[in-house]
Scaffold this active site. Sequence first.
Site, PDB file in Angstrom:
ATOM      1  N   ASP A  68       0.422 -16.993  49.424  1.00  0.00           N
ATOM      2  CA  ASP A  68       1.245 -17.981  48.719  1.00  0.00           C
ATOM      3  C   ASP A  68       0.351 -19.053  48.087  1.00  0.00           C
ATOM      4  O   ASP A  68       0.058 -20.070  48.704  1.00  0.00           O
ATOM      5  CB  ASP A  68       2.298 -18.588  49.634  1.00  0.00           C
ATOM      6  CG  ASP A  68       3.447 -17.629  49.895  1.00  0.00           C
ATOM      7  OD1 ASP A  68       3.398 -16.489  49.386  1.00  0.00           O
ATOM      8  OD2 ASP A  68       4.402 -18.019  50.591  1.00  0.00           O
ATOM      9  N   HIS A  79      12.010 -17.200  58.729  1.00  0.00           N
ATOM     10  CA  HIS A  79      11.257 -15.941  58.768  1.00  0.00           C
ATOM     11  C   HIS A  79      11.128 -15.361  60.178  1.00  0.00           C
ATOM     12  O   HIS A  79      10.197 -14.599  60.465  1.00  0.00           O
ATOM     13  CB  HIS A  79       9.872 -16.125  58.149  1.00  0.00           C
ATOM     14  CG  HIS A  79       9.893 -16.703  56.767  1.00  0.00           C
ATOM     15  ND1 HIS A  79      10.555 -16.096  55.724  1.00  0.00           N
ATOM     16  CD2 HIS A  79       9.361 -17.854  56.264  1.00  0.00           C
ATOM     17  CE1 HIS A  79      10.413 -16.837  54.629  1.00  0.00           C
ATOM     18  NE2 HIS A  79       9.717 -17.899  54.931  1.00  0.00           N
TER      19      HIS A  79
END
Length: 605
Positions: free
Chosen positions: A287, A435
């Site tokens: 990311d 997550h």
Amino acid sequence: KIHASAYHISDHPIKRKICSFLHILAISLAGKSKMFLTMTFRWFLVFSVSIAVAAIDDDLIPSTLDGPFVPVTVPYDVSLRGNAVDLPDTDPRVRRCVEGFEPEQISVSLSVNYDSVWISWITGCSSESYLYYLLLCFWLAWLPLLESLAGEFQIGNNIKPLNPNTVASVVRYGRSRVPLTDEASGYSLVYNQLYPFEGLQNYTSGIIHHVRLTGLKPSTLYYYRCGDPSISTMSGIYHFRTMPVSGPRSYPNRIAVVGDLGLTYNTTDTIHNLKSNKPDLVLLVGDVSYANLYRTNGTGSDCYDCSFPETPIHETYQPRWDYWGRFMQSLISRTPIMVIEGNHEIEEQAGKQSFVAYRSRFAFPSEESKSSSPFYYSFNAGGIHFIMLGAYVDYSKSAKQYKWLERDLANVDRSMTPWLVAAWHPPWYNTYTAHYKEAECMRLEMEELLYSYGVDIVFNGHVHAYERSNRVYNYTLDPCGPVHITVGDGGNREKMAIEHADEAANCPEPSSTHDEDMGGFCATNFTSGPAAGKFCWDQQPDYSAFRESSFGHGILEVKNETWALWTWYRNQDSSGKVGDQVYIVRQPELCLGSIKLPKSSFADS
């Protein structure tokens, strides 16, 4: 006898230094008078050493030998949300500050060993210099060069990609600033981000260059310039230091580990603090730019799907990659950076292509590490062997990645690289609601293999918070399991993870944990332990040693073949103050000799 007895008080590096000093003192006294150093006095010295070591125990950094630790949760401070706003394109730190074909977004990355590195950069022609080069091209009749001049990058409805063959990829380098005696050439490319929908703007990059330098000496400072000397567009002089030679007592001083950076004002704090620790290497666990939080018209959001639910494809605003490269240049043009992909790098476009910016902008030692893909590779940094794995490409036991991993692990020489560190984006051991159990399929496929070869540490991102585990394997405390560390707290503009799955009403519905980008659905209830029959624990799990929702970064300092210091720094703290710190201690005599390897599938590869 004094030396042997005292030395076994502890293997702790600090204690060893204290003990060694007292040993030398005792031996010195013994040499002066045998009568003075009676047997009683000898044992008195041993007792004194023991007392001295015990007295400083409270001030010493804990080690995994003291674990497993009682789980700790630091309460969330809402004021620490910080300035989670992206830097605008008007910020001078992201503006283009070179002219013409001068290199920008310069970075260094490692090859598989100390003797080779990659230098990468981007060139193009700014709009301010376009007229000058236009006249120059007409005057010199350089029509091919003229055709390539369309700007540093282009975004719009009528883009024309630059021609990468019009600018050479050259690095001049050496061990002295002047003269730079060596030269290497590489390759260049241009990538496009295209959308087959009316109203969406397309993007084409500047010319991206990658050059591999070889034949380098270990632990050596090298100076370099990059660019095209034929048209006098070389960069200024930069420098980098190569990694140490592999060996059990040879390590980089500090390795920075960070994830989920983005380009916010929080990010700038993270990088400022990271720079102050003067790392020799930066590990970015996925990311990167968060360009996919934007539509092609430059409109962004903290939550893309929430703000733009009707878009025909998940758009991106690719100039955010250029802004990120410019901001990071001051760090990564001098300190090597190694990157692995995250979900924000997927960036689907026309023709179902994905990860195009990630694959184009960074150089990877894939070929050198005998990988067929930029999504997984390995490299050495002194006595550490790093394995970078891809969570968003096939990781099943029949896949190329798994077979490569088997071969790579089998070829690791632990006498030369005692430490084995793995990294990928989504964590397997995560107690936040965000997550939660998302990477279960990957864990079920790969955990046994990594455990069998004695992986020491695992680094992940994805969850926007910090968490460190006790040594764990298959959700069970295990002295031979790796320590899992999540550092997805680099500073991006998405929300910080603050809710824990073990808190009342926070346990997610199992079906909601599925991520289609990661493959199948594998999250099920626990089958053993205190949470048997449940999807979540009722309290912080025993495998979670420490967790806190704050932005920051980590520093790994390997001291020798068995001791490594891990420190997590929070952005809000003053210089030198730590948020979490522990010695991670390898016990090869306990673990590596007793673990059985899983059945190999080499024959199928």
